[in-house]
Design a protein around this motif. Structure first.
Motif, PDB file in Angstrom:
ATOM      1  N   MET A   1       0.840  -1.167   0.000  1.00 51.23           N
ATOM      2  CA  MET A   1       0.000   0.000   0.000  1.00 51.23           C
ATOM      3  C   MET A   1       0.890   1.236   0.000  1.00 51.23           C
ATOM      4  O   MET A   1       1.865   1.306   0.726  1.00 51.23           O
ATOM      5  CB  MET A   1      -0.909  -0.011   1.231  1.00 51.23           C
ATOM      6  CG  MET A   1      -1.758   1.217   1.323  1.00 51.23           C
ATOM      7  SD  MET A   1      -3.084   1.248   2.562  1.00 51.23           S
ATOM      8  CE  MET A   1      -2.650   0.084   3.773  1.00 51.23           C
ATOM      9  N   GLY A   2       0.551   2.217  -0.795  1.00 54.93           N
ATOM     10  CA  GLY A   2       1.292   3.464  -0.856  1.00 54.93           C
ATOM     11  C   GLY A   2       0.676   4.501   0.066  1.00 54.93           C
ATOM     12  O   GLY A   2      -0.482   4.406   0.457  1.00 54.93           O
ATOM     13  N   THR A   3       1.465   5.497   0.389  1.00 53.45           N
ATOM     14  CA  THR A   3       0.999   6.593   1.222  1.00 53.45           C
ATOM     15  C   THR A   3       1.328   7.898   0.528  1.00 53.45           C
ATOM     16  O   THR A   3       2.469   8.114   0.116  1.00 53.45           O
ATOM     17  CB  THR A   3       1.689   6.571   2.609  1.00 53.45           C
ATOM     18  OG1 THR A   3       1.420   5.323   3.230  1.00 53.45           O
ATOM     19  CG2 THR A   3       1.191   7.694   3.492  1.00 53.45           C
ATOM     20  N   LEU A   4       0.330   8.754   0.389  1.00 54.59           N
ATOM     21  CA  LEU A   4       0.567  10.108  -0.089  1.00 54.59           C
ATOM     22  C   LEU A   4       0.641  10.975   1.148  1.00 54.59           C
ATOM     23  O   LEU A   4      -0.344  11.145   1.855  1.00 54.59           O
ATOM     24  CB  LEU A   4      -0.555  10.578  -1.017  1.00 54.59           C
ATOM     25  CG  LEU A   4      -0.428  12.021  -1.490  1.00 54.59           C
ATOM     26  CD1 LEU A   4       0.862  12.236  -2.288  1.00 54.59           C
ATOM     27  CD2 LEU A   4      -1.633  12.420  -2.318  1.00 54.59           C
ATOM     28  N   THR A   5       1.829  11.473   1.432  1.00 54.93           N
ATOM     29  CA  THR A   5       2.082  12.261   2.629  1.00 54.93           C
ATOM     30  C   THR A   5       2.329  13.699   2.230  1.00 54.93           C
ATOM     31  O   THR A   5       3.017  13.967   1.253  1.00 54.93           O
ATOM     32  CB  THR A   5       3.339  11.736   3.358  1.00 54.93           C
ATOM     33  OG1 THR A   5       3.204  10.339   3.559  1.00 54.93           O
ATOM     34  CG2 THR A   5       3.534  12.421   4.684  1.00 54.93           C
ATOM     35  N   VAL A   6       1.779  14.615   3.010  1.00 49.36           N
ATOM     36  CA  VAL A   6       2.048  16.031   2.816  1.00 49.36           C
ATOM     37  C   VAL A   6       2.605  16.561   4.128  1.00 49.36           C
ATOM     38  O   VAL A   6       1.968  16.472   5.172  1.00 49.36           O
ATOM     39  CB  VAL A   6       0.772  16.817   2.439  1.00 49.36           C
ATOM     40  CG1 VAL A   6       1.106  18.289   2.223  1.00 49.36           C
ATOM     41  CG2 VAL A   6       0.119  16.227   1.205  1.00 49.36           C
TER      42      VAL A   6
END
Length: 161
Positions: A1-6
């Motif tokens: 699973m990928g994570t889009l982090t800001v």
């Protein structure tokens, strides 16, 4: 699973400064950077400056089309007003399908403003506590959304260059 982090920083240069640290974390195998970009918004400017971080990403990077669509929806569509309302609704629907929902977009839009910056990272295999600790001295605000394997695959299918 990928994570889009800001990671949001309280200065316009904070995200650019943090890119070196992100590279170091990647070399230590604490995070796998799939793609990354920065947004820097100088005080007094009408819109932010965006930059894709080609030097930190590998062969699986999503590319400029993804970042252009995401940043356009977050930062530039509100400036264009109702004239493009239907188009922005369709774009938001497309992103929602891949796990980037309206709440995420609204939060980033509200938080990243003149005088601030943000580091956007699409990653996998991160050691979350170690990455968070490494950024602690810079005191960023962490906003993120997790993407399922299917959502990440859909993003890659649409935006891979």
């Amino acid at each position: 699973m990928g994570t889009l982090t800001v990671w949001k920083f309280d200065t316009a240069g904070g995200a650019d400064d943090a890119t070196k640290l992100l590279g170091d974390l990647s070399q230590q195998h604490l995070i796998t950077v799939l793609d990354a970009a920065t947004v820097s918004w100088e005080e007094g400017r009408k819109r932010p400056r965006t930059r894709q971080l080609h030097d930190l990403t590998g062969a699986g990077a999503l590319g400029g089309a993804f970042w252009g669509m995401l940043f356009g929806l977050i930062f530039f569509m509100p400036l264009l007003g109702a004239a493009i309302g239907a188009a922005s609704g369709a774009l938001a629907g497309s992103l929602r399908d891949v796990g980037i929902d309206d709440r995420f977009i609204e939060k980033v839009r509200a938080e990243v403003s003149p005088g601030t910056s943000a580091l956007f990272v699409l990653s996998a295999d991160e050691v979350v506590d170690r990455v968070r600790d490494a950024f602690a001295d810079r005191r960023p605000e962490l906003m993120f959304t997790n993407l399922s394997d299917d959502q990440e695959a859909a993003l890659r299918e649409v935006f891979a260059e």
